[in-house]
Enzyme design. Structure first.
Site, PDB file in Angstrom:
ATOM      1  N   LYS A   1     -10.910  -4.759  -3.705  1.00 35.48           N
ATOM      2  CA  LYS A   1     -11.725  -3.409  -3.719  1.00 35.48           C
ATOM      3  C   LYS A   1     -11.250  -2.308  -4.302  1.00 35.48           C
ATOM      4  O   LYS A   1     -12.030  -1.663  -5.197  1.00 35.48           O
ATOM      5  CB  LYS A   1     -12.129  -2.985  -2.515  1.00 35.48           C
TER       6      LYS A   1
ATOM      7  N   LYS B   1      -4.191 -10.231  -5.974  1.00 35.93           N
ATOM      8  CA  LYS B   1      -5.429 -10.537  -5.367  1.00 35.93           C
ATOM      9  C   LYS B   1      -6.446  -9.567  -5.990  1.00 35.93           C
ATOM     10  O   LYS B   1      -6.168  -8.559  -6.259  1.00 35.93           O
ATOM     11  CB  LYS B   1      -5.410 -10.678  -4.058  1.00 35.93           C
TER      12      LYS B   1
ATOM     13  N   LYS C   1       0.806  -1.297  -0.027  1.00 34.11           N
ATOM     14  CA  LYS C   1       0.026   0.013  -0.099  1.00 34.11           C
ATOM     15  C   LYS C   1       0.897   1.361   0.166  1.00 34.11           C
ATOM     16  O   LYS C   1       0.557   2.307  -0.632  1.00 34.11           O
ATOM     17  CB  LYS C   1      -1.187  -0.237   1.356  1.00 34.11           C
TER      18      LYS C   1
HETATM   19  P1  ATP Z   1      -8.716  -3.007  -0.131  1.00 36.21           P
HETATM   20  O1  ATP Z   1      -8.578  -3.046  -1.508  1.00 36.21           O
HETATM   21  O2  ATP Z   1      -9.158  -1.849   0.715  1.00 36.21           O
HETATM   22  O3  ATP Z   1      -7.313  -3.587   0.560  1.00 36.21           O
HETATM   23  P2  ATP Z   1      -9.786  -5.549   0.082  1.00 36.21           P
HETATM   24  O4  ATP Z   1     -10.709  -5.848  -0.788  1.00 36.21           O
HETATM   25  O5  ATP Z   1      -8.312  -6.442   0.030  1.00 36.21           O
HETATM   26  O6  ATP Z   1      -9.832  -4.233   0.342  1.00 36.21           O
HETATM   27  P3  ATP Z   1     -10.329  -6.212   3.029  1.00 36.21           P
HETATM   28  O7  ATP Z   1     -11.351  -5.135   3.434  1.00 36.21           O
HETATM   29  O8  ATP Z   1      -9.112  -5.679   3.312  1.00 36.21           O
HETATM   30  O9  ATP Z   1     -10.507  -6.288   1.471  1.00 36.21           O
HETATM   31  O10 ATP Z   1     -10.806  -7.555   3.327  1.00 36.21           O
HETATM   32  C1  ATP Z   1     -11.985  -8.036   3.807  1.00 36.21           C
HETATM   33  C2  ATP Z   1     -11.949  -9.586   4.206  1.00 36.21           C
HETATM   34  O11 ATP Z   1     -11.763 -10.194   2.710  1.00 36.21           O
HETATM   35  C3  ATP Z   1     -10.487 -10.074   4.507  1.00 36.21           C
HETATM   36  O12 ATP Z   1     -10.812 -11.132   5.675  1.00 36.21           O
HETATM   37  C4  ATP Z   1      -9.669 -10.595   3.609  1.00 36.21           C
HETATM   38  O13 ATP Z   1      -8.695 -11.493   3.616  1.00 36.21           O
HETATM   39  C5  ATP Z   1     -10.615 -11.076   2.518  1.00 36.21           C
HETATM   40  N1  ATP Z   1     -10.240 -10.717   1.139  1.00 36.21           N
HETATM   41  C6  ATP Z   1      -9.883  -9.575   0.457  1.00 36.21           C
HETATM   42  N2  ATP Z   1      -9.448  -9.795  -0.747  1.00 36.21           N
HETATM   43  C7  ATP Z   1      -9.528 -11.126  -1.043  1.00 36.21           C
HETATM   44  C8  ATP Z   1      -9.329 -12.118  -2.100  1.00 36.21           C
HETATM   45  N3  ATP Z   1      -8.784 -11.719  -3.263  1.00 36.21           N
HETATM   46  N4  ATP Z   1      -9.556 -13.467  -1.877  1.00 36.21           N
HETATM   47  C9  ATP Z   1     -10.001 -13.682  -0.709  1.00 36.21           C
HETATM   48  N5  ATP Z   1     -10.314 -13.040   0.284  1.00 36.21           N
HETATM   49  C10 ATP Z   1     -10.105 -11.624   0.232  1.00 36.21           C
END
Ligand code: ATP
Ligand code: LTN
Length: 333
Positions: A200, A197, A115
Site C-alpha cells: 500500500k 512485495k 520500515k
Molecule cells: P503497508 O504498506 O502499510 O505495510 P501492506 O500493504 O503491507 O501495508 P498490511 O496492512 O500490512 O498491508 O497487510 C494486510 C494483510 O495483507 C496482511 O495479512 C498481509 O499479510 C497481506 N498482504 C500485504 N501485502 C501483501 C502482498 N503483497 N501479497 C500478499 N499478501 C499481502
C-alpha cells in the site's frame, strides 16, 4: 453434539488504499472463512500510527478501508468487524505483553528493519514494539487461526512465542494461535520490482494495483509490468516477473501453473499480460461497485463498527482480566 467452530482473528492496517496483494493474500480468504469458522476482523488503526499520518488522510483511509472490506465480502452480521482503537483492551494488553517480549526478538523482525530503513527520520518505539500489539490483538480473542499473507509469518511466530512464554509462567491463559497462510496469493509482488512485495505504501504507483483502480489504469499497469528478456510463459527460477503474473492469474482463475503454461504456449508476454489484466478487472468490478455503495452510507458503516466493537470489548475483556489477575494486579471490581 455440534462441534464448536474454530475461532479466526485477523486485521489489516488502514495505511492507504487496499491493494491487489492485500486482497489476494488475505481478504479473499477471510471472505471464504466466514461460513466455516467463528471469525473476528479488525482495522488495525493503532498499528498505522507507527508511521506518521496526516490526520484528514488517515481518517479517510479508515473509512475507505472499512468500506473496502465490506465490499470484499466481510459481513459484520456473521463476523464482527471493528476498529482496533474503539476497543480499549488492545492497547492495555499490548503494554503487558511488551513486558514479556525481548528486545532481541523484536530486533530480528524483518518488517521493523525494512520500515526503519524506509522511515529513517522516525524510527519510533511503536514501530519497534508493533509485534507486541499484534500479539495482543490475536491473543485477546483466544484465536485458533490467523489468516495472513506470507509477510506476516514472522510476527505470528513471535505471537506464539509470547503466548507460550506467558502460559509457561502463569498456566493456560492464552490459546497459542496457528498461522493460516494460503499457498496461493500468499505473496503478490510489485509489478515494477517483482523481488519486492506489493505494498500500500509503495511510492511507485505503477507497481501496485489498487482495489479502486479503473479498468484502464489496471490494463496500463499490467502492460508495463516488468518481466524478463526470455519469451516463455513458464514458472521458473529467475523469472520473478512472470512468476508473479502467473501467481495472480492462478489465484483469480483457479487454474494451475501447468494449465496456464499450456494455455499460453507459443503466445507472447503481451498476450499474457492482457489476459492477467482482464482477469483482474473482472474480479475487481463487483467489489468496486459495492465500495461505491458502502462509502456513501456512513450510517450503515457506523452501525456495523459500533456493534462489532461492543461485542469485541466484551470478549476481549475476559482475557485481559484473566491475564492481569494471574500477574498479580488487584482487580478493580
Ligand atoms: P503497508 O504498506 O502499510 O505495510 P501492506 O500493504 O503491507 O501495508 P498490511 O496492512 O500490512 O498491508 O497487510 C494486510 C494483510 O495483507 C496482511 O495479512 C498481509 O499479510 C497481506 N498482504 C500485504 N501485502 C501483501 C502482498 N503483497 N501479497 C500478499 N499478501 C499481502
Ligand atoms: N500487522 C499486520 C496487521 C495486523 C494483524 C493483526 C494481522 C495487526 N494486528 C492481528 C493479523 C492479526 C500487518 O501489517 N499486516
Amino acid at each position: 453434539m455440534e462441534e464448536k467452530k474454530k475461532r479466526v482473528f485477523s486485521a489489516i492496517q488502514p495505511s492507504g488504499t487496499i491493494t491487489l496483494g492485500n486482497y489476494l493474500g488475505a481478504l479473499k480468504n477471510w471472505k471464504f472463512m466466514q461460513d466455516e469458522f467463528d471469525c473476528i476482523f479488525a482495522l488495525a488503526d493503532l498499528h498505522t500510527i507507527t508511521v506518521r499520518q496526516e490526520p484528514a488522510t488517515f481518517r479517510k483511509n479508515i473509512y475507505d478501508a472499512y468500506a473496502s472490506l465490506l465490499a470484499c465480502g466481510i459481513d459484520p452480521e456473521k463476523s464482527p468487524f471493528f476498529i482496533q482503537s474503539h476497543v480499549t483492551t488492545h492497547a492495555q494488553l499490548a503494554w503487558v505483553l511488551n513486558c514479556y517480549t525481548q528486545f532481541g526478538e523484536l530486533s530480528r523482525m524483518t518488517q521493523f528493519k525494512d520500515k526503519s530503513a524506509k522511515h529513517a527520520d522516525n524510527v519510533n518505539a511503536g514501530l519497534f514494539t508493533y509485534p507486541a500489539l499484534m500479539a495482543a490483538d490475536i491473543l485477546l480473542y483466544q484465536a485458533d487461526m490467523v489468516p495472513v499473507g506470507a509477510d506476516q509469518k514472522q510476527h505470528l511466530e513471535l505471537s506464539r512465542n509470547i503466548a507460550e512464554r506467558f502460559n509457561g509462567i502463569y498456566g493456560n491463559v492464552f490459546k497459542v494461535p496457528e498461522p493460516y497462510i494460503a499457498s496461493k496469493g500468499a505473496s503478490v509482488k510489485s509489478l515494477q520490482d517483482p523481488t519486492k512485495k506489493m505494498s500500500k505504501s509503495d511510492e511507485n504507483l505503477n507497481g501496485c494495483i489498487m482495489l479502486n483502480d479503473s479498468p484502464d489504469i489496471i490494463m496500463k499497469k499490467f502492460k508495463r509490468a516488468v518481466t524478463d528478456s526470455d519469451s516463455k510463459i513458464v514458472y521458473a527460477e529467475g523469472k520473478d516477473g512472470i512468476n508473479n503474473l502467473m501467481g495472480i492469474y492462478s489465484t483469480i482463475t483457479g487454474k494451475s501453473f501447468e494449465d496456464i503454461e499450456a494455455e499460453f504456449e507459443g503466445k507472447g508476454y503481451g498476450d499474457f499480460k492482457t489476459a492477467v489484466g482482464e482477469a483482474v478487472v473482472e474480479e475487481l468490478r463487483p467489489i468496486q461497485e459495492r465500495f461505491v455503495k458502502y462509502s456513501a452510507d456512513k450510517a450503515y458503516m457506523q452501525e456495523c463498527y459500533s456493534k462489532s466493537a461492543e461485542f469485541a470489548q466484551k470478549i476481549s475483556q475476559r482475557t485481559l482480566d484473566k491475564a492481569m489477575k494471574k500477574i498479580g494486579f488487584v482487580p478493580h471490581a
